[in-house]
Design a protein around this motif. Structure first.
Motif, PDB file in Angstrom:
ATOM      1  N   ASP A  34       2.710   1.751   8.837  1.00  0.00           N
ATOM      2  CA  ASP A  34       1.759   1.087   9.726  1.00  0.00           C
ATOM      3  C   ASP A  34       2.150   1.263  11.195  1.00  0.00           C
ATOM      4  O   ASP A  34       3.284   0.979  11.586  1.00  0.00           O
ATOM      5  CB  ASP A  34       1.672  -0.399   9.388  1.00  0.00           C
ATOM      6  N   GLY A  88      -3.210   1.814  12.689  1.00  0.00           N
ATOM      7  CA  GLY A  88      -3.552   1.824  11.271  1.00  0.00           C
ATOM      8  C   GLY A  88      -2.411   2.380  10.448  1.00  0.00           C
ATOM      9  O   GLY A  88      -1.281   2.548  10.927  1.00  0.00           O
ATOM     10  N   GLN A  89      -2.708   2.657   9.191  1.00  0.00           N
ATOM     11  CA  GLN A  89      -1.683   3.145   8.266  1.00  0.00           C
ATOM     12  C   GLN A  89      -1.879   4.630   7.971  1.00  0.00           C
ATOM     13  O   GLN A  89      -3.003   5.107   7.823  1.00  0.00           O
ATOM     14  CB  GLN A  89      -1.728   2.371   6.954  1.00  0.00           C
ATOM     15  N   TRP A 143      -3.849   8.093  -4.562  1.00  0.00           N
ATOM     16  CA  TRP A 143      -4.077   6.954  -3.683  1.00  0.00           C
ATOM     17  C   TRP A 143      -5.255   6.080  -4.120  1.00  0.00           C
ATOM     18  O   TRP A 143      -5.674   5.195  -3.383  1.00  0.00           O
ATOM     19  CB  TRP A 143      -4.275   7.438  -2.248  1.00  0.00           C
ATOM     20  N   LEU A 165      -8.523   6.778  -4.715  1.00  0.00           N
ATOM     21  CA  LEU A 165      -9.701   6.966  -3.870  1.00  0.00           C
ATOM     22  C   LEU A 165     -10.886   7.551  -4.632  1.00  0.00           C
ATOM     23  O   LEU A 165     -11.830   8.066  -4.018  1.00  0.00           O
ATOM     24  CB  LEU A 165      -9.351   7.900  -2.696  1.00  0.00           C
ATOM     25  N   SER A 179       0.804  -1.221   0.000  1.00  0.00           N
ATOM     26  CA  SER A 179       0.000   0.000   0.000  1.00  0.00           C
ATOM     27  C   SER A 179       0.834   1.266   0.000  1.00  0.00           C
ATOM     28  O   SER A 179       0.288   2.366  -0.104  1.00  0.00           O
ATOM     29  CB  SER A 179      -0.918   0.006   1.229  1.00  0.00           C
ATOM     30  N   GLN A 199     -11.185   1.586   5.819  1.00  0.00           N
ATOM     31  CA  GLN A 199     -11.219   2.185   4.486  1.00  0.00           C
ATOM     32  C   GLN A 199     -10.298   3.388   4.471  1.00  0.00           C
ATOM     33  O   GLN A 199     -10.258   4.170   5.414  1.00  0.00           O
ATOM     34  CB  GLN A 199     -12.641   2.621   4.130  1.00  0.00           C
ATOM     35  N   THR A 200      -9.559   3.553   3.385  1.00  0.00           N
ATOM     36  CA  THR A 200      -8.678   4.708   3.259  1.00  0.00           C
ATOM     37  C   THR A 200      -9.499   5.957   2.994  1.00  0.00           C
ATOM     38  O   THR A 200     -10.299   6.001   2.051  1.00  0.00           O
ATOM     39  CB  THR A 200      -7.665   4.508   2.129  1.00  0.00           C
ATOM     40  N   ASN A 201      -9.315   6.974   3.829  1.00  0.00           N
ATOM     41  CA  ASN A 201     -10.036   8.232   3.711  1.00  0.00           C
ATOM     42  C   ASN A 201      -9.072   9.402   3.824  1.00  0.00           C
ATOM     43  O   ASN A 201      -7.931   9.254   4.279  1.00  0.00           O
ATOM     44  CB  ASN A 201     -11.106   8.348   4.809  1.00  0.00           C
ATOM     45  N   ASP A 224      -7.183   0.840  11.521  1.00  0.00           N
ATOM     46  CA  ASP A 224      -7.535  -0.542  11.848  1.00  0.00           C
ATOM     47  C   ASP A 224      -8.397  -0.630  13.097  1.00  0.00           C
ATOM     48  O   ASP A 224      -9.037  -1.650  13.341  1.00  0.00           O
ATOM     49  CB  ASP A 224      -6.272  -1.378  12.047  1.00  0.00           C
ATOM     50  N   SER A 282      -5.310   8.256   5.553  1.00  0.00           N
ATOM     51  CA  SER A 282      -5.086   7.166   6.508  1.00  0.00           C
ATOM     52  C   SER A 282      -6.129   6.063   6.332  1.00  0.00           C
ATOM     53  O   SER A 282      -7.231   6.302   5.827  1.00  0.00           O
ATOM     54  CB  SER A 282      -5.156   7.718   7.950  1.00  0.00           C
ATOM     55  N   LYS A 283      -5.740   4.885   6.772  1.00  0.00           N
ATOM     56  CA  LYS A 283      -6.665   3.757   6.900  1.00  0.00           C
ATOM     57  C   LYS A 283      -6.534   3.223   8.317  1.00  0.00           C
ATOM     58  O   LYS A 283      -5.514   2.620   8.679  1.00  0.00           O
ATOM     59  CB  LYS A 283      -6.341   2.652   5.884  1.00  0.00           C
TER      60      LYS A 283
END
Length: 428
Positions: free
Chosen positions: A38, A170-171, A198, A200, A34, A117-119, A66, A63-64
């Protein structure tokens, strides 16, 4: 390399604001798949030493998460009691800026960022309002307040409070911090840059017009609200494209749009070699146009203008106003309905060319319809074109007070059905 510990994350702005972590046990790890960094949610964190920033600012975090995390960024050891700012993906305090003893807090108690979810999260203070945003230029929450814009020099912490608590899980993919309040136009452009970089586009609405970037004809112009479908698409759940904000649907690039649920459309423009197939559901759209093809199979379509080659195999084509049919309209089954209402003096089926009807042509009326003696009513406007085929014309009984204009239906070039001032139908 995937899984390697990250001890330094370089600042690409040229200001040498590099994120550092020298403690091996607290270093986050690199994720090659990705291209993210992390953080484990236990003790991973990073910081920029002696970061300089005033109160007026705009910050972007990609960021995503977790798990629920309390802090993305904090510019102090604790902004609750020290000058600086924090930006949080939780709702107990989405953002806080404190300077010279005064503060502005953005708090709507909404865990807004989401998990898994990556936002893109945005925090902005312009001198009068503090706002946070998610995947859009439109603010999710705004709180007014005025504080001074004195430059603060303090450590900037990523995914922790002073590397001692509130560790994020998270990432993190990208962080952008501007020392000014970006305009909506500038935020929109940064949004789209991040959206493309990214991947998105399916979740980002960069310009805030209601249309996700992947379908937006111009993702950085909120005044251009054309929703583009350029790949084969089947819609099986109800969508109201009009309330979404779309001003037009454009089907292009040889795409086939298949509808299998209730839909509300604005104008639909079907480009050459593209198709719209209405298989089921109740579909409402004022205009269907273009040089492609429209097929009505087993759905009910409410429309007032069809200016695209159309085949009706079954189902219902209805209008409550004026219905324009193009030369390419061919009906092999189903029923075409003209509805008589109380509010309109003239309701027409207007031909733009010769058409073929091989199903019912039904003249219906509103249940509340009340005849008005002497009102002129023009039902069919042929414009010197022919209606051919083999069709049944059904007219309701309570139309005796109308003075019908005499316009013939030409069936197979010889049969004429004439509406002549009463509900009976004369056939020659």
């Amino acid at each position: 390399t995937d899984g390697d510990a990250v001890n330094q994350w370089n600042d690409l702005s040229g200001n040498s604001n590099n994120m550092i972590q020298s403690n091996n046990d607290s270093k986050p790890s690199y994720v090659s798949a990705s291209n993210g960094v992390d953080f484990d949610g236990t003790n991973d964190s990073m910081k920029v030493t002696d970061f300089e920033l005033g109160s007026i600012m705009t910050t972007f975090v990609v960021s995503k998460l977790d798990a629920t995390s309390s802090i993305f960024l904090e510019h102090s050891i604790d902004t609750n009691s020290n000058s600086g700012f924090y930006f949080s993906p939780e709702g107990t305090g989405n953002g806080l800026i404190r300077n010279s003893g005064s503060y502005v807090l953005s708090m709507d108690r909404n865990s807004w960022f989401g998990i898994g979810q990556t936002n893109v999260g945005i925090l902005k203070y312009d001198g009068t309002e503090l706002s946070y945003h998610k995947n859009s230029v439109n603010a999710a929450f705004t709180n007014p307040g005025t504080i001074s814009n004195v430059t603060i020099t303090d450590d900037l912490y990523l995914f922790s409070r002073a590397e001692s608590q509130y560790f994020g899980n998270g990432q993190i993919f990208e962080i952008l911090i501007f020392n000014n309040a970006l305009t909506d136009t500038e935020i929109t452009k940064v949004n789209y840059y991040l959206s493309k970089k990214w991947g998105l586009e399916s979740s980002m609405d960069s310009d805030g017009d209601g249309i996700k970037d992947t379908y937006d004809k111009d993702p950085i112009d909120a005044t251009n609200r054309v929703y583009v479908i350029d790949t084969n698409t089947t819609l099986t759940s109800t969508v109201n494209f009009t309330s979404m904000g779309a001003s037009e649907i454009e089907v292009t690039n040889n795409a086939v749009l298949t509808i299998q649920a209730d839909m509300t459309f604005p104008t639909v423009n079907i480009n050459a070699q593209s198709q719209v197939i209405l298989n089921s559901g109740i579909i409402t759209g004022p205009v269907f146009k273009g040089s492609g093809d429209l097929t009505l199979n087993n759905a009910t379509l409410y429309s007032s203008e069809i200016n695209v080659d159309t085949t009706q195999t079954s189902g219902h084509l209805r209008t409550n106003s004026t219905l324009n049919l193009p030369a390419g309209f061919s009906q092999t089954g189903g029923a075409l309905y003209l509805n008589i209402t109380n509010s309109t003096d003239i309701q027409n089926l207007i031909l733009q060319g010769n058409i073929q009807l091989n199903g019912n042509l039904n003249i219906t009326k509103e249940s509340s319809y009340v005849p008005i003696p002497g009102r002129k009513f023009q039902l069919i406007q042929l414009n010197d074109y022919n209606i051919s085929g083999s069709t049944t014309v059904d007219v309701p009984e309570l139309l005796k007070s109308y003075d019908w204009n005499t316009h013939p239906l030409i069936l197979n070039g010889s049969t004429r059905v004439i509406f002549s001032g009463h509900p009976s139908i004369g056939v020659e």
